[in-house]
Scaffold this motif. Sequence first.
Motif, PDB file in Angstrom:
ATOM      1  N   LEU A   1      28.092  79.069 -35.740  1.00 43.83           N
ATOM      2  CA  LEU A   1      26.942  78.160 -35.847  1.00 43.83           C
ATOM      3  C   LEU A   1      26.893  77.455 -37.202  1.00 43.83           C
ATOM      4  CD1 LEU A   1      24.650  77.169 -34.080  1.00 43.83           C
ATOM      5  CD2 LEU A   1      23.199  78.966 -35.031  1.00 43.83           C
ATOM      6  N   PRO A   2      27.097  78.163 -38.325  1.00 45.04           N
ATOM      7  CA  PRO A   2      27.169  77.426 -39.600  1.00 45.04           C
ATOM      8  C   PRO A   2      28.298  76.402 -39.634  1.00 45.04           C
ATOM      9  CG  PRO A   2      26.789  79.754 -40.003  1.00 45.04           C
ATOM     10  CD  PRO A   2      27.080  79.622 -38.538  1.00 45.04           C
ATOM     11  N   ALA A   3      29.464  76.753 -39.060  1.00 40.80           N
ATOM     12  CA  ALA A   3      30.585  75.813 -39.047  1.00 40.80           C
ATOM     13  C   ALA A   3      30.297  74.596 -38.173  1.00 40.80           C
ATOM     14  CB  ALA A   3      31.849  76.521 -38.549  1.00 40.80           C
ATOM     15  N   ALA A   4      29.413  74.772 -37.190  1.00 37.04           N
ATOM     16  CA  ALA A   4      29.086  73.667 -36.277  1.00 37.04           C
ATOM     17  C   ALA A   4      28.034  72.727 -36.826  1.00 37.04           C
ATOM     18  CB  ALA A   4      28.614  74.235 -34.937  1.00 37.04           C
ATOM     19  N   MET A   5      27.392  73.075 -37.948  1.00 35.53           N
ATOM     20  CA  MET A   5      26.280  72.281 -38.457  1.00 35.53           C
ATOM     21  C   MET A   5      26.637  70.815 -38.736  1.00 35.53           C
ATOM     22  SD  MET A   5      23.392  73.624 -38.370  1.00 35.53           S
ATOM     23  CE  MET A   5      22.795  75.222 -37.829  1.00 35.53           C
ATOM     24  N   PRO A   6      27.790  70.492 -39.323  1.00 37.98           N
ATOM     25  CA  PRO A   6      28.115  69.068 -39.494  1.00 37.98           C
ATOM     26  C   PRO A   6      28.159  68.306 -38.176  1.00 37.98           C
ATOM     27  CG  PRO A   6      29.523  70.413 -40.885  1.00 37.98           C
ATOM     28  CD  PRO A   6      28.779  71.361 -39.992  1.00 37.98           C
ATOM     29  N   PHE A   7      28.708  68.928 -37.128  1.00 36.80           N
ATOM     30  CA  PHE A   7      28.741  68.294 -35.808  1.00 36.80           C
ATOM     31  C   PHE A   7      27.331  68.156 -35.242  1.00 36.80           C
ATOM     32  CE2 PHE A   7      32.928  70.033 -36.406  1.00 36.80           C
ATOM     33  CZ  PHE A   7      33.776  69.145 -35.780  1.00 36.80           C
TER      34      PHE A   7
ATOM     35  N   LEU B   1      18.847  64.172 -45.500  1.00 35.06           N
ATOM     36  CA  LEU B   1      18.505  65.078 -46.594  1.00 35.06           C
ATOM     37  C   LEU B   1      18.588  66.539 -46.152  1.00 35.06           C
ATOM     38  CD1 LEU B   1      15.476  63.209 -48.220  1.00 35.06           C
ATOM     39  CD2 LEU B   1      17.805  63.417 -49.119  1.00 35.06           C
ATOM     40  N   ILE B   2      18.102  66.820 -44.951  1.00 33.83           N
ATOM     41  CA  ILE B   2      18.195  68.191 -44.436  1.00 33.83           C
ATOM     42  C   ILE B   2      19.654  68.580 -44.239  1.00 33.83           C
ATOM     43  CG2 ILE B   2      17.599  69.710 -42.508  1.00 33.83           C
ATOM     44  CD1 ILE B   2      15.097  67.994 -42.090  1.00 33.83           C
ATOM     45  N   GLU B   3      20.456  67.658 -43.727  1.00 34.87           N
ATOM     46  CA  GLU B   3      21.878  67.929 -43.533  1.00 34.87           C
ATOM     47  C   GLU B   3      22.557  68.260 -44.858  1.00 34.87           C
ATOM     48  OE1 GLU B   3      25.864  65.707 -41.747  1.00 34.87           O
ATOM     49  OE2 GLU B   3      24.148  64.536 -42.427  1.00 34.87           O
ATOM     50  N   LYS B   4      22.216  67.500 -45.894  1.00 39.24           N
ATOM     51  CA  LYS B   4      22.826  67.744 -47.202  1.00 39.24           C
ATOM     52  C   LYS B   4      22.463  69.114 -47.728  1.00 39.24           C
ATOM     53  CE  LYS B   4      23.501  65.588 -51.696  1.00 39.24           C
ATOM     54  NZ  LYS B   4      23.199  64.420 -52.553  1.00 39.24           N
ATOM     55  N   ALA B   5      21.225  69.550 -47.491  1.00 35.87           N
ATOM     56  CA  ALA B   5      20.803  70.868 -47.961  1.00 35.87           C
ATOM     57  C   ALA B   5      21.454  71.989 -47.157  1.00 35.87           C
ATOM     58  CB  ALA B   5      19.284  70.986 -47.880  1.00 35.87           C
ATOM     59  N   VAL B   6      21.655  71.773 -45.852  1.00 35.44           N
ATOM     60  CA  VAL B   6      22.206  72.824 -44.990  1.00 35.44           C
ATOM     61  C   VAL B   6      23.723  72.896 -45.093  1.00 35.44           C
ATOM     62  CG1 VAL B   6      22.463  73.567 -42.581  1.00 35.44           C
ATOM     63  CG2 VAL B   6      20.253  72.744 -43.404  1.00 35.44           C
ATOM     64  N   THR B   7      24.389  71.746 -45.198  1.00 37.05           N
ATOM     65  CA  THR B   7      25.856  71.693 -45.187  1.00 37.05           C
ATOM     66  C   THR B   7      26.405  71.301 -46.551  1.00 37.05           C
ATOM     67  OG1 THR B   7      25.896  69.387 -44.454  1.00 37.05           O
ATOM     68  CG2 THR B   7      25.810  71.066 -42.743  1.00 37.05           C
TER      69      THR B   7
ATOM     70  N   GLY C   1      30.739  65.501 -54.009  1.00 36.29           N
ATOM     71  CA  GLY C   1      30.849  64.274 -54.793  1.00 36.29           C
ATOM     72  C   GLY C   1      29.743  63.286 -54.556  1.00 36.29           C
ATOM     73  N   GLN C   2      28.746  63.628 -53.698  1.00 41.62           N
ATOM     74  CA  GLN C   2      27.635  62.724 -53.446  1.00 41.62           C
ATOM     75  C   GLN C   2      26.527  62.991 -54.472  1.00 41.62           C
ATOM     76  OE1 GLN C   2      26.274  62.572 -49.438  1.00 41.62           O
ATOM     77  NE2 GLN C   2      28.303  62.420 -48.559  1.00 41.62           N
ATOM     78  N   GLY C   3      25.854  61.884 -54.879  1.00 42.81           N
ATOM     79  CA  GLY C   3      24.800  62.036 -55.872  1.00 42.81           C
ATOM     80  C   GLY C   3      23.566  62.678 -55.322  1.00 42.81           C
TER      81      GLY C   3
END
Length: 280
Positions: free
Chosen positions: A193-199, A264-270, A278-280
């Motif tokens: 499930l953690p590995a699937a988060m980007p998808f 923003l949630i995606e950035k915090a989770v993944t 490398g993202q600001g």
Amino acid sequence: MWIALGILAWVAGWALNVWLAGRARSRATALAVPVVFGLTIVIVWEAVVRGFGISPVLLPAPTAIAAEFGQSAGVLWEDFVQTVLKGALSGYVIGCGAALLTAVVVDRFDFLRRGLLPVGNFVAALPIVGTAPILVMWFGFDWQSKAAVVVVMVFFPVLVNAVEGLRDTSVMQRDLMRTYAAGYWTTLLKLRLPAAMPFIFNGLKIASTLALIGAIVAEFFGSPIRGMGFRISTSVGLLALDLVWAEIVVAALAGSAFYGGLALIEKAVTFWHPSQRGQG
């Protein structure tokens, strides 16, 4: 004079964006570039409409849209609640939640993946102008039918992405979990499930735009006397294009805020994923 002002604004905006792009990347510059570009477009839009005397029926000026926005704030808020909060958001939550639960079941039983995903691809290809009238007849003319349209539109994109994400772990990773005596559910929660988060977030972001589009378009086929789709269709008939553009602005702001919140949630989770480095 207006045309000269438009040309000057375009040149100044272009030069400022080139200068900002050449500076070190930071959150301030990342935010400034789209803001400057957007303001430049608005100024040029105003200058072109006034300079060429374009009829407001064809294209109202931004100042006229802003004035209508202030005069019709109550109507716009009522339409926002009806379409975005009741129709789009409720359908989005139901559709995405059902898709994620279904993805876990499909992942558990391979025959469901082989049988359900092709059906999902077929349903996802159905045009909304064909399914929306049917769902409006089934669920009535209020927001429930718009939510049903949104559920149909967001379910399968999220399902497909979630299923693919759950299958993204390598054999070595799964073997390592087995050496730790981890069962199916432990492996699912700790690894897959953690590995699937980007998808999953990719599907959620796609669905966020589909939800708003589906709710607005569904209102063209039947709605009470409120809602963004209803207001757009009736205002076009009355040639009140400034109100139409005000509704478009509200839809654009709501969609952008929704998508940005998910990002923003995606950035915090993944944060661990290479796409976030490398993202600001």
